[in-house]
Design a protein around this motif. Structure first.
Motif, short mmCIF file in Angstrom:
data_model
loop_
_atom_site.label_atom_id
_atom_site.label_comp_id
_atom_site.label_asym_id
_atom_site.label_seq_id
_atom_site.Cartn_x
_atom_site.Cartn_y
_atom_site.Cartn_z
N GLY A 202 0.77 -1.30 -0.04
CA GLY A 202 -0.08 -0.10 -0.02
C GLY A 202 0.66 1.19 0.03
N ARG A 203 0.61 2.10 0.86
CA ARG A 203 1.37 3.50 1.17
C ARG A 203 2.16 3.37 2.46
NH1 ARG A 203 -1.97 8.17 -1.82
NH2 ARG A 203 -2.40 7.40 -3.66
N HIS A 204 1.55 2.86 3.39
CA HIS A 204 2.00 3.14 4.61
C HIS A 204 2.63 1.87 5.35
CE1 HIS A 204 -0.44 6.52 4.08
NE2 HIS A 204 -1.32 6.12 4.00
N HIS A 205 2.94 0.80 4.80
CA HIS A 205 3.58 -0.25 5.69
C HIS A 205 4.71 -0.91 4.95
CE1 HIS A 205 -0.48 -0.57 7.64
NE2 HIS A 205 -0.88 -0.31 6.48
N ALA A 206 5.82 -0.81 5.75
CA ALA A 206 7.07 -1.27 5.32
C ALA A 206 7.54 -2.53 6.02
CB ALA A 206 8.35 -0.24 5.36
N PHE A 207 8.10 -3.58 5.32
CA PHE A 207 8.48 -4.92 5.71
C PHE A 207 10.03 -4.92 5.26
CE2 PHE A 207 3.98 -5.28 5.51
CZ PHE A 207 3.73 -6.24 6.50
N HIS A 208 10.86 -4.98 6.40
CA HIS A 208 12.27 -5.01 6.15
C HIS A 208 12.77 -6.38 6.19
CE1 HIS A 208 12.76 -0.46 7.20
NE2 HIS A 208 11.55 -0.82 7.40
N PHE A 209 13.81 -6.60 5.33
CA PHE A 209 14.31 -8.03 5.15
C PHE A 209 15.76 -8.06 5.11
CE2 PHE A 209 10.25 -8.11 3.25
CZ PHE A 209 9.62 -9.41 3.61
N VAL A 210 16.58 -8.94 5.52
CA VAL A 210 17.97 -8.78 5.71
C VAL A 210 18.33 -10.73 5.32
CG1 VAL A 210 20.14 -8.81 6.71
CG2 VAL A 210 18.50 -6.95 7.17
N ASN A 211 19.04 -10.60 4.07
CA ASN A 211 19.28 -11.96 3.93
C ASN A 211 18.06 -12.72 3.50
OD1 ASN A 211 22.21 -11.62 3.85
ND2 ASN A 211 22.09 -11.86 5.92
N ASN A 212 16.82 -12.28 3.28
CA ASN A 212 15.91 -12.79 2.59
C ASN A 212 14.80 -13.35 3.89
OD1 ASN A 212 14.24 -13.66 0.67
ND2 ASN A 212 14.52 -15.88 0.78
N GLN A 213 15.08 -12.57 5.06
CA GLN A 213 14.35 -12.81 6.20
C GLN A 213 13.77 -11.67 6.80
OE1 GLN A 213 16.81 -15.21 9.03
NE2 GLN A 213 15.81 -17.00 8.40
N LEU A 214 12.51 -11.75 7.27
CA LEU A 214 12.02 -10.61 7.68
C LEU A 214 12.42 -10.15 9.02
CD1 LEU A 214 9.55 -8.35 7.53
CD2 LEU A 214 7.95 -10.36 8.75
N VAL A 215 12.86 -8.95 9.15
CA VAL A 215 13.56 -8.48 10.52
C VAL A 215 13.22 -7.23 11.20
CG1 VAL A 215 15.66 -9.41 9.73
CG2 VAL A 215 15.10 -7.11 9.35
N GLY A 216 12.22 -6.49 10.29
CA GLY A 216 11.46 -5.22 10.65
C GLY A 216 10.21 -4.91 10.15
N TYR A 217 9.13 -4.27 11.01
CA TYR A 217 8.30 -3.76 10.31
C TYR A 217 7.84 -2.32 11.00
CZ TYR A 217 2.99 -2.43 10.15
OH TYR A 217 1.86 -1.81 10.09
N GLN A 218 7.28 -1.45 9.88
CA GLN A 218 7.18 -0.12 9.90
C GLN A 218 5.94 0.38 9.31
OE1 GLN A 218 10.64 1.99 8.35
NE2 GLN A 218 10.02 3.87 9.23
N PHE A 219 5.21 1.03 10.26
CA PHE A 219 3.93 2.01 9.72
C PHE A 219 4.11 3.56 9.98
CE2 PHE A 219 0.19 4.09 11.35
CZ PHE A 219 -0.28 4.31 10.31
N HIS A 220 3.78 4.18 9.14
CA HIS A 220 3.85 5.71 9.19
C HIS A 220 3.13 6.33 8.08
CE1 HIS A 220 4.94 9.65 10.19
NE2 HIS A 220 5.82 9.08 11.22
N LEU A 221 2.18 7.45 8.43
CA LEU A 221 1.47 7.96 7.45
C LEU A 221 2.24 8.74 6.52
CD1 LEU A 221 -1.39 9.34 9.70
CD2 LEU A 221 -1.58 7.41 8.29
N ASN A 222 3.23 9.23 6.91
CA ASN A 222 4.36 9.82 6.05
C ASN A 222 5.51 8.84 5.65
OD1 ASN A 222 2.88 12.33 6.11
ND2 ASN A 222 3.78 12.54 8.31
#
Length: 434
Positions: A202-222
């Motif tokens: 979408g516009r507001h949800h970021a999923f962070h991966f390192v070496n093909n594994q999910l390591v972080g999640y981030q939501f922000h309106l900006n």
């Protein structure tokens, strides 16, 4: 018998008046001067832009036929067209239906000869806009439209699953990019290098991966800059967060100091903002949240397009690793260079190019994306630069200046440069080979 003769006569007359339309056909030779028609239409937020385009094409053709009252049998018309959308928001109303848009249409009709019959379109095909795809002619002499569909997973709206400290819309830390894709569907933006990857849904949800594994999640309106947001028209479900005491916190509603304290205990970082709910009241709401390892920087090969005049420059080099990719709601593949360039890819060619004003990184809440644009600079189109005077377009080819834009044509590219105070701000250019 008379009925049969009447039917044959009608068929003969209809065939005699048949007109073929051609778009982007270099073989067309003009036999009389170009005729220009301009028309426009107001739309509300929920109105279909596609249907509006059909209506404007129909209206333009109707006006053209009034001038050209008799069309020769099997006549050929070369068409150049332009749609421009102007948005006007009614500040006195918050209703989605109060947001008006005005769609402007300019059509240039040129009676021609010797056009490529394989690119011939009927009036109906032209009006429906199917000519925006590749148009071929089959062995049965019927026009075939190729829509460039593939087997990519469709984008899914987030379902009703809640965010908790260890689970994010059904995903959890340690899952692979493939597993996350199976759960959430197609992402709308990806920023990556060999070992690090950020996928935005979408516009507001970021999923962070390192070496093909999910390591972080981030939501922000900006999370993203406005220029990127405007390309991604995908919807998001309203964010709901479940605390350890089973209390539900919604990002779209006011939150209390106790809820903020609870959120701070369970998540690595939260951000709130104050909203004026009435003339006398102010609410505090959640606008950002983060958990796990967030990627601040991604190394990338800095590559900016320097020239689009040569035909070969339209071919995307497979060895060039452009780190930022977008997928719009229509599933176009778009590469974004750090030099304010959107490259729309079709079959390994750049079908369309957008040059945009430099992005401000002040309000971007996705750090890696902010660093990406900080390392870039403004666009440079074969020696014509951002904020150059309009007259500099003469270096590239022919142009005609209008109120706020300049129509540009060259051997391989044409389109529009947008102008303010006599200077070039941005551009939308299309390849003549597509």
């Amino acid at each position: 018998m008379r009925a049969l003769l009447f039917t044959l006569l009608c068929f003969w007359q209809c065939s005699a008046l048949a007109t073929n339309y051609f778009v982007k056909d270099k073989s067309c030779e003009a036999i009389s001067e170009q005729f220009t028609i301009k028309t426009q239409m107001s739309l509300f937020q929920l109105d279909s832009e596609v249907e509006a385009q059909k209506n404007l094409r129909s209206e333009a053709l109707f006006e053209y036929k009034k001038v050209k009252k008799s069309l020769a049998a099997n006549s050929q018309i070369y068409v150049k067209e332009r749609f421009v959308m102007d948005r006007d928001v009614n500040q006195e109303s918050t209703s989605s239906n109060s947001i008006k848009k005005r769609l402007f249409y300019t059509a240039h009709f040129t009676p021609s000869k010797n056009c490529n019959k394989n690119q011939a379109m009927s009036e109906a095909t032209f009006i429906t806009g199917e000519h925006t795809f590749r148009v071929l002619k089959s062995n049965e002499k019927k026009i075939t439209i190729l829509s460039n569909n593939d087997d990519r997973p469709a984008f899914k709206k987030f379902d009703s699953k809640l965010i908790i400290s260890k689970y994010f819309f059904g995903t959890k830390f340690g899952q692979s990019t493939q597993e996350v894709t199976q759960l959430l569907g197609l992402h709308s933006l990806e920023l990556k290098n060999e070992s690090k990857r950020i996928r935005v849904y979408g516009r507001h949800h970021a999923f962070h991966f390192v070496n093909n594994q999910l390591v972080g999640y981030q939501f922000h309106l900006n999370l993203l800059p406005m220029q990127i947001n405007n390309v991604l028209t995908l919807e998001n479900k309203k964010l709901k967060i479940k605390l350890s005491n089973n209390e539900i916190v919604e990002a779209a509603t006011p939150i209390t100091p106790l809820q903020i304290t609870a959120l701070n205990k369970e998540f690595a970082d939260i951000e709130t903002a104050y909203y004026k709910s009435s003339d006398t009241e102010v609410d505090q709401r959640l606008i950002g949240i983060a958990q796990g390892q967030l990627i601040d920087k991604i190394a990338f090969n800095k590559h900016c397009i320097k020239s689009f005049i040569a035909k070969t420059d339209g071919n995307l080099n497979k060895n060039i690793n452009i780190s930022l990719k977008l997928i719009s709601s229509s599933e176009d593949n778009i590469s974004v260079t750090p030099c304010s360039e959107f490259l729309y890819e079709k079959a390994d060619f750049i079908a369309k190019l957008k040059l945009f004003e430099p992005i401000s990184t002040n309000n971007i809440k996705l750090s890696a994306l902010a660093n990406y644009f900080k390392q870039g600079h403004s666009w440079d189109f074969s020696g014509v630069k951002y904020n150059d005077p309009v007259s500099s377009l003469a270096k590239l080819g022919n142009y005609d200046e209008f109120f706020d834009s300049a129509e540009f044509t060259s051997q391989y590219w044409d389109g529009y440069f947008y102008i303010y105070d006599g200077k070039l701000l941005s551009a939308e250019l299309t390849s003549n080979d597509y």
